[in-house]
Design an enzyme around this catalytic site. Structure first.
Site, PDB file in Angstrom:
ATOM      1  CG  ASP A  28     -30.938 -73.961  -9.597  1.00 30.41           C
ATOM      2  OD1 ASP A  28     -31.425 -75.097  -9.540  1.00 30.41           O
ATOM      3  OD2 ASP A  28     -29.832 -73.736 -10.117  1.00 30.41           O
ATOM      4  CG  ASP A 128     -26.440 -73.990  -9.167  1.00 28.73           C
ATOM      5  OD1 ASP A 128     -26.821 -74.850  -8.358  1.00 28.73           O
ATOM      6  OD2 ASP A 128     -26.891 -73.885 -10.321  1.00 28.73           O
ATOM      7  CD  GLU A 129     -30.807 -75.995  -5.698  1.00 29.28           C
ATOM      8  OE1 GLU A 129     -31.808 -76.459  -5.179  1.00 29.28           O
ATOM      9  OE2 GLU A 129     -29.984 -76.681  -6.341  1.00 29.28           O
TER      10      GLU A 129
END
Ligand code: TTP
Ligand code: MG
Length: 377
Positions: A28, A128-129
């Site tokens: 993350d 974003d993960e």
């Protein structure tokens, strides 16, 4: 109790990944949008940076998308009204959301991450993960791989991320948050219980404020409290979710790392320039939102079965209403009519700040089950 928890209980589990030891990473990015802005504008490094709506010197509407860790020290966080963020730190640097830029950076990061996992053991979770399942059950190997990932992203993008490593997705996800930013937390299968036990129940995905309150009234505050609670009582109070919660509290999560290409829902929101209780303005906005949402639905090639509306009043009191129809559809007029009916109970004296519409229970338009209806209409 602990032994019970370690043994998977259900018989319908997928054969390969369920019973062997897995090593899963959750990567993350830290303060993603604001960190990208700092790469673009190095003079912002070390300053409170807020990415989101225009604060208009405290009168702006809309919310904070994210902020730098320096801004978090002032109490600012994602989802907070931008006017409140301005009050908390008027000197922060407020920047608009440059989504195209963030998506481009995200694409490059996902490419790096994909190179560390087999093709079918990668799952992008958000911009974003991502989860990666790697082929080792050795914690030292896994740590080395995580360090390489962090180094490669830092070198190529000048961005830091936090990585959690665990025997399943639940533990990896919770571990990724423990040492943020720039964290690396490894939890081996034998350490899961000790790791989870002291945490508040809200660390478990799916346990929000409402469930937290109910659990608290039952004397359950920590994951340990939940794990050691009589599962039959949880099931009688929460149904199937009671069983799932108990499994998760025991550190059991058999879900696979697998790319999910299905679209769950599509929706659009609108914050009015001025709060309003004018029925004409509200109904016109419903027409506009219905049009945009149906256009997005058609673009994805799906049909819907459930329509919902979200209404946020001037005092931030927020309500949602939903209606399901007995067939699959992509009909604009039908959506607009249902939305207008659903929203009607909220049109009154109290002014409305935001309206959101969402279509869910989606199914691909080209599957036989849905196309029959389309054909006869
Ligand atoms: P997050 O990973 O939740 O947040 P973050 O990366 O900014 O910070 P953290 O270090 O805690 O991981 O979300 C990723 C991006 O998604 C975030 O940079 C901005 C966007 N986002 C929103 O636009 N609105 C939101 O409410 C949230 C939670 C995130
Ligand atoms: Mg993040």
């Amino acid at each position: 109790m602990a032994r019970n928890c370690a043994i998977p209980k259900r018989a319908d589990k997928p054969p390969d990944s369920s019973y062997g030891t897995r090593t899963i990473l959750l990567v993350d990015m830290d303060g993603f949008f604001s960190s990208i802005e700092m790469v673009e504008h190095p003079e912002l490094v070390g300053l409170p940076v807020v990415v989101g709506a225009d604060p208009k010197e405290g009168t702006g509407r809309g919310v904070v998308s994210t902020c730098s860790y320096e801004a978090r020290d002032y109490g600012i966080h994602s989802g907070m009204p931008i006017s409140k963020a301005y009050r908390l730190c008027p000197d922060a640097r407020f920047l608009p959301v440059a989504m195209a830029l963030y998506q481009m950076v995200s694409g490059r990061i996902m490419k790096i991450l994909r190179s560390y996992a087999p093709v079918d053991k990668f799952q992008k979770v958000s911009i974003d993960e991502a989860f990666l399942e790697i082929k080792t059950d050795d914690s030292a190997d896994a740590t080395l791989i995580a360090r390489s990932i962090k180094e490669e992203i830092l070198e190529k993008e000048k961005l830091t991320c936090s990585i959690g490593i665990g025997p399943n997705k639940l533990v990896a996800k919770i571990a990724s948050d423990v040492e943020k930013p720039d964290g690396l937390t490894v939890v081996m299968s034998g350490e899961v219980q000790e790791f989870l036990d002291p945490m508040p129940v809200t660390k478990i995905p799916g346990i929000g404020k409402k469930t937290e309150k109910t659990l608290k009234s039952m004397g359950i505050e920590t994951i340990r409290n939940l794990r050691t609670y009589d599962v039959r009582k949880l099931v009688s109070g929460f149904g199937k979710w009671g069983h799932q919660m108990h499994d998760l509290a025991c550190g059991i999560d058999e879900s696979e790392v697998k790319e999910d290409f299905t679209v769950k829902s599509v929706g659009r929101e609108l914050t009015f320039d001025e709060d309003t209780s004018d029925p004409r303005v509200i109904l016109d906005s419903i027409d506009a939102l219905a049009g945009e949402t149906i256009a997005a639905l058609i673009e994805t090639g799906y049909l819907f079965r459930t329509v919902s509306v979200k209404v946020r009043f001037e005092d931030f009191d927020t309500h949602t209403r939903a209606r399901s129809i007995g067939f699959m559809s992509s009909d604009l007029k039908l959506v607009a009519d249902i939305l207008k009916e659903l929203v009607s109970e909220f049109i009154g004296e109290k002014k409305i700040r935001l309206i959101g519409v969402r279509l869910s229970n989606l199914r691909k338009a080209d599957t036989r089950q849905t196309s029959i209806y389309e054909f006869i209409r």
